[in-house]
Scaffold this motif. Structure first.
Motif, PDB file in Angstrom:
ATOM      1  N   UNK A  20     -38.597  32.361  17.212  1.00 31.28           N
ATOM      2  CA  UNK A  20     -36.977  32.467  17.305  1.00 31.28           C
ATOM      3  C   UNK A  20     -36.608  33.141  15.999  1.00 31.28           C
ATOM      4  N   UNK A  21     -37.279  33.213  14.841  1.00 32.48           N
ATOM      5  CA  UNK A  21     -36.779  34.023  13.638  1.00 32.48           C
ATOM      6  C   UNK A  21     -37.020  35.437  13.689  1.00 32.48           C
ATOM      7  N   UNK A  22     -38.268  35.464  14.271  1.00 37.93           N
ATOM      8  CA  UNK A  22     -38.968  36.977  14.346  1.00 37.93           C
ATOM      9  C   UNK A  22     -37.954  37.828  15.392  1.00 37.93           C
ATOM     10  N   UNK A  23     -37.594  36.970  16.509  1.00 41.99           N
ATOM     11  CA  UNK A  23     -36.801  37.784  17.535  1.00 41.99           C
ATOM     12  C   UNK A  23     -35.457  38.108  16.920  1.00 41.99           C
ATOM     13  N   UNK A  24     -34.897  37.262  16.071  1.00 43.66           N
ATOM     14  CA  UNK A  24     -33.408  37.437  15.524  1.00 43.66           C
ATOM     15  C   UNK A  24     -33.480  38.520  14.788  1.00 43.66           C
ATOM     16  N   UNK A  62     -36.242  39.268   3.833  1.00 48.00           N
ATOM     17  CA  UNK A  62     -36.886  39.125   2.765  1.00 48.00           C
ATOM     18  C   UNK A  62     -36.947  37.479   2.415  1.00 48.00           C
ATOM     19  N   UNK A  63     -35.907  36.938   3.231  1.00 45.53           N
ATOM     20  CA  UNK A  63     -35.717  35.311   3.130  1.00 45.53           C
ATOM     21  C   UNK A  63     -36.783  34.786   3.996  1.00 45.53           C
ATOM     22  N   UNK A  64     -36.895  35.459   5.107  1.00 41.16           N
ATOM     23  CA  UNK A  64     -37.828  34.941   6.131  1.00 41.16           C
ATOM     24  C   UNK A  64     -39.272  35.007   6.051  1.00 41.16           C
ATOM     25  N   UNK A  65     -39.632  36.063   5.010  1.00 41.14           N
ATOM     26  CA  UNK A  65     -40.861  36.041   4.410  1.00 41.14           C
ATOM     27  C   UNK A  65     -41.324  35.124   3.500  1.00 41.14           C
ATOM     28  N   UNK A  66     -40.555  34.492   3.065  1.00 40.84           N
ATOM     29  CA  UNK A  66     -40.718  33.445   1.778  1.00 40.84           C
ATOM     30  C   UNK A  66     -40.529  32.025   2.138  1.00 40.84           C
ATOM     31  N   UNK A  67     -39.382  31.892   2.812  1.00 48.47           N
ATOM     32  CA  UNK A  67     -38.747  30.359   3.027  1.00 48.47           C
ATOM     33  C   UNK A  67     -39.710  29.683   3.832  1.00 48.47           C
ATOM     34  N   UNK A  99     -44.933  26.260   7.182  1.00 42.28           N
ATOM     35  CA  UNK A  99     -45.336  27.995   7.320  1.00 42.28           C
ATOM     36  C   UNK A  99     -44.050  28.360   7.073  1.00 42.28           C
ATOM     37  N   UNK A 100     -44.176  29.866   6.806  1.00 42.91           N
ATOM     38  CA  UNK A 100     -42.947  30.831   6.501  1.00 42.91           C
ATOM     39  C   UNK A 100     -42.133  30.679   8.048  1.00 42.91           C
ATOM     40  N   UNK A 101     -40.916  30.633   7.665  1.00 43.94           N
ATOM     41  CA  UNK A 101     -39.989  30.689   8.810  1.00 43.94           C
ATOM     42  C   UNK A 101     -40.072  32.100   9.552  1.00 43.94           C
ATOM     43  N   UNK A 102     -40.380  33.324   8.981  1.00 39.64           N
ATOM     44  CA  UNK A 102     -40.675  34.420   9.602  1.00 39.64           C
ATOM     45  C   UNK A 102     -41.522  34.588  10.573  1.00 39.64           C
ATOM     46  N   UNK A 144     -25.801  37.280  11.609  1.00 34.52           N
ATOM     47  CA  UNK A 144     -27.112  36.849  11.969  1.00 34.52           C
ATOM     48  C   UNK A 144     -27.917  36.659  10.780  1.00 34.52           C
ATOM     49  N   UNK A 145     -27.592  37.416   9.771  1.00 33.89           N
ATOM     50  CA  UNK A 145     -28.170  37.293   8.283  1.00 33.89           C
ATOM     51  C   UNK A 145     -27.755  35.859   7.906  1.00 33.89           C
ATOM     52  N   UNK A 146     -26.688  35.252   7.911  1.00 35.50           N
ATOM     53  CA  UNK A 146     -26.525  34.005   7.621  1.00 35.50           C
ATOM     54  C   UNK A 146     -26.959  32.764   8.403  1.00 35.50           C
ATOM     55  N   UNK A 147     -27.304  33.240   9.760  1.00 33.06           N
ATOM     56  CA  UNK A 147     -27.923  32.326  10.325  1.00 33.06           C
ATOM     57  C   UNK A 147     -29.481  32.060   9.949  1.00 33.06           C
ATOM     58  N   UNK A 148     -30.099  33.335   9.651  1.00 35.04           N
ATOM     59  CA  UNK A 148     -31.478  33.469   8.958  1.00 35.04           C
ATOM     60  C   UNK A 148     -31.553  32.462   7.802  1.00 35.04           C
TER      61      UNK A 148
END
Length: 663
Positions: A189-193, A172-177, A182-185, A244-248
């Protein structure tokens, strides 16, 4: 996906998540920070009123009369909301003290002292998990193996809930941050994580589900096996997903104000309470050496009664035929591909497919592998003409036609849409020119399915056409490619003005990309077998015949657990199909985890044989030297993370199509 599979279990999980969230559990956790005596009284009163802690306790003892799996589904849902207090300990203690004799568990006071949930527990104390107060001695387990199994089973369910929340929060964070515009998702690298988090979370869920399912059976040996797999999978897995959640989340995830660290703390606490995973790995190794494998029995709920007699009679009739006649009999009966539509299959539903598999297995009939025909023919069935179906389908099923796939090119591997093989209109058909590569069995194939570009003035995906190519046509040259094993399994194929008649175009020009991704709507459904993968079985053989060190035995056990989880993912997909649902994330995750399992286990097999590698004989899949065959397998499995789409591309696909991350 929820730990539960049936509609009732999914509904139970959904309702309990909403109920738990309504109690504002995270606010209660933060309000009780530093309070050693915090009992979360308001929340615990609601738990007791709802009876969540006693779902698996018999109704006669004041419980819900449900199964251990029902209790596990509830614990997963409540852990997803980080419900504080002694729910886990109370659930364990409820079965221990109020279900005497169940699963061989005898009432006692020295059991698993988790969350102060067992009689005789000492005064609770603060620990790393701010949502619980554990008594001294927590996690030291019990002298009763069945009590330990129960505790690990229910703790694994909590680990699944923690992992699921962490995955959802990160995605959810990667979709909006947004960063760098651009969105980090969208960053690979974020997508793979996130995709790796999905793989781990699905593995945790599958292992926790299986342990709880096995607890409701009558086979303690199978339950023990499932619990050890869960022990190895769920607790480390939940910790990794939480990290990994904290990393994202980045910096915000490292703050005390964000809830992510509370879930990491719960995961770390569960892992500590569960105790040594290495001991579980050694038990798995010992069990598999003794011949134990995980067998998951599926309750077809009587749906097989009407179809089983005919399936059994057909299977026995086929088994009685000479081996050379069995394939044709399978085709005639529709039993070779029962999920295909008639007249080439039976259009069989999932239940019928499983019954046919069971009865063929019982009769000792082995279906031949269709290999590439298993990809080519469904496309012809779904999109070809009647003449194409008549010409190609039955001969392919009978093994009279061998197929190869002419898709990949030197510059177009995973990026298939960029292919450059050209097809130009000529009298009576098309002229194909180009180069294909990594083509298995091209040297002996009769026909090939080929993608070629027929229009350069439209977007890449829209200018491709799907052809059926006669591999004996003039202008085709096949050159073998020698791989790292030393053998030539693949080929380069050169097409120089190869004529393909119009009647060998499938569907319409420009439809090739869509057809290349075709699968029949009625997918193949099968249960995973009890046997593990080739290299894992070989590792077990070495464990039985050699004096391995404890570290090596642990490594074998971990590979047994991973291979078992891969099989469980397939079982869960099958059970969803039986329930009338489409495949969940398990079907996509299964390939990614399966590749890791096969590569890692093949490497382990060679490593277990130490410096014998220096005396290696000639390599070969069927080499008389076992180590040479093992090394061949290790080298050969390197292709698995490349063929059919690289692991990295598949993680992109999982991130976008399953998790909904932006492109």
């Amino acid at each position: 996906m929820s730990l539960g599979i049936t509609d009732e279990q999914v509904e139970l999980a959904d309702s309990l998540r909403k109920w738990a969230a309504s109690l504002s559990p995270l606010e209660a956790v933060r309000a009780a920070e530093g309070d050693v005596g915090a009992g979360f009284a308001t929340i615990w009163a609601a738990v007791e009123e709802m009876g969540v802690h006693a779902i698996a306790v018999p109704e006669a003892d004041g419980g819900g009369g449900g199964t251990i799996l029902d209790q596990a589904v509830a614990l997963e849902a409540c852990a997803h909301e980080l419900l504080p207090g002694g729910l886990l300990g109370a659930a364990v203690g409820g079965v221990l003290t109020r279900s005497p004799g169940r699963h061989g568990i005898q009432p006692h006071d020295d059991g698993v002292v988790w969350d102060g949930g067992t009689a005789g527990a000492g005064t609770p104390a603060l620990g790393i998990d701010l949502s619980a107060r554990h008594a001294p001695g927590a996690g030291r387990g019990s002298a009763d193996p069945a009590a330990r199994r129960l505790a690990i089973t229910l703790a694994a369910a909590e680990a699944a809930g923690v992992a699921r929340w962490c995955l959802e929060t990160a995605v959810d964070h990667a979709k909006v941050r947004e960063q760098f515009g651009q969105r980090i998702g969208a960053f690979q690298a974020i997508k793979h994580l996130c995709a790796e988090m999905l793989e781990t979370a699905e593995a945790v869920t599958a292992a926790a589900w299986d342990a709880a399912s096995a607890a409701d059976g009558s086979d303690d040996e199978q339950w023990s096996f499932a619990v050890d797999v869960a022990h190895l999978t769920c607790f480390d897995g939940a910790v990794e997903v939480a990290k990994s959640c904290i990393q994202v989340l980045g910096g915000i995830g490292f703050t005390y104000e964000h809830d992510a660290h509370l879930y990491l703390r719960r995961a770390l606490s569960l892992r500590a309470l569960a105790g040594s995973a290495d001991a579980a790995a050694e038990r798995l190794t010992a069990a598999t050496v003794d011949g134990v494998r995980r067998r998951v029995d599926v309750d077809l709920e009587g749906r097989d009664l009407a179809i089983r007699p005919e399936a059994r009679a057909t299977a026995e009739r086929i088994a009685a035929l000479p081996p050379g006649e069995q394939r044709a009999a399978l085709v005639d009966a529709g039993y070779l591909t029962p999920h295909w539509p008639t007249p080439y299959g039976l259009g069989a539903d999932p239940t019928t497919q499983i019954v046919i598999d069971q009865e063929l297995g019982r009769a000792g009939v082995v279906r031949p592998d269709l290999v590439i025909a298993g990809w080519a023919v469904p496309t012809i069935l779904a999109h070809g003409t009647d003449e194409q179906r008549e010409r190609f389908v039955r001969p392919s099923l009978l093994g009279e036609l061998t197929w190869c796939q002419l898709f990949s090119e030197p510059g177009s591997g995973s990026d298939l849409a960029s292919l450059r093989t050209r097809a130009v209109r000529v009298d009576g058909g098309w002229s194909l020119t180009g180069q294909k590569v990594w083509t298995s069995v091209a040297e002996r194939a009769d026909w090939g399915i080929c993608l070629a570009r027929t229009d350069t003035d439209v977007p890449q995906h829209k200018g491709i056409t799907y052809f059926l190519v006669d591999m004996r046509s003039p202008g085709i040259e096949v050159r073998p490619l020698r791989e790292i094993t030393g053998e030539a399994l693949f080929n380069e194929v050169f097409l120089d003005s190869v004529l393909v008649p119009d009647d060998c175009v499938v569907a319409e020009p420009g439809d090739g990309w869509r057809l290349a991704r075709t699968t029949l709507a009625n997918e193949r459904v099968a249960m995973a077998g009890a046997r593990l993968t080739k290299s894992v079985e070989r590792a077990i053989e070495l464990a039985a015949s050699r004096d391995l060190s404890p570290v090596e035995r642990v490594a074998v056990g971990r590979q047994v657990a991973l291979a078992t989880v891969c099989g469980l993912l397939g079982v869960r997909t099958t059970l969803r199909a039986l329930g009338g649902h489409g495949p969940g994330a398990e079907s996509s995750v299964a390939k990614l985890l399966g590749v890791r399992s096969r590569q890692d286990s093949a490497e382990l097999v060679v490593r277990l044989q130490g410096d014998d590698l220096a005396l290696l004989g000639p390599l070969g899949k069927e080499s008389a030297d076992p180590l040479a065959a093992d090394v061949w397998e290790q080298l050969n499995t390197r292709c698995l993370s490349i063929a059919g789409g690289t692991t990295q591309i598949l993680r992109n696909v999982a991130g976008e199509r399953i998790l909904g991350l932006p492109r």
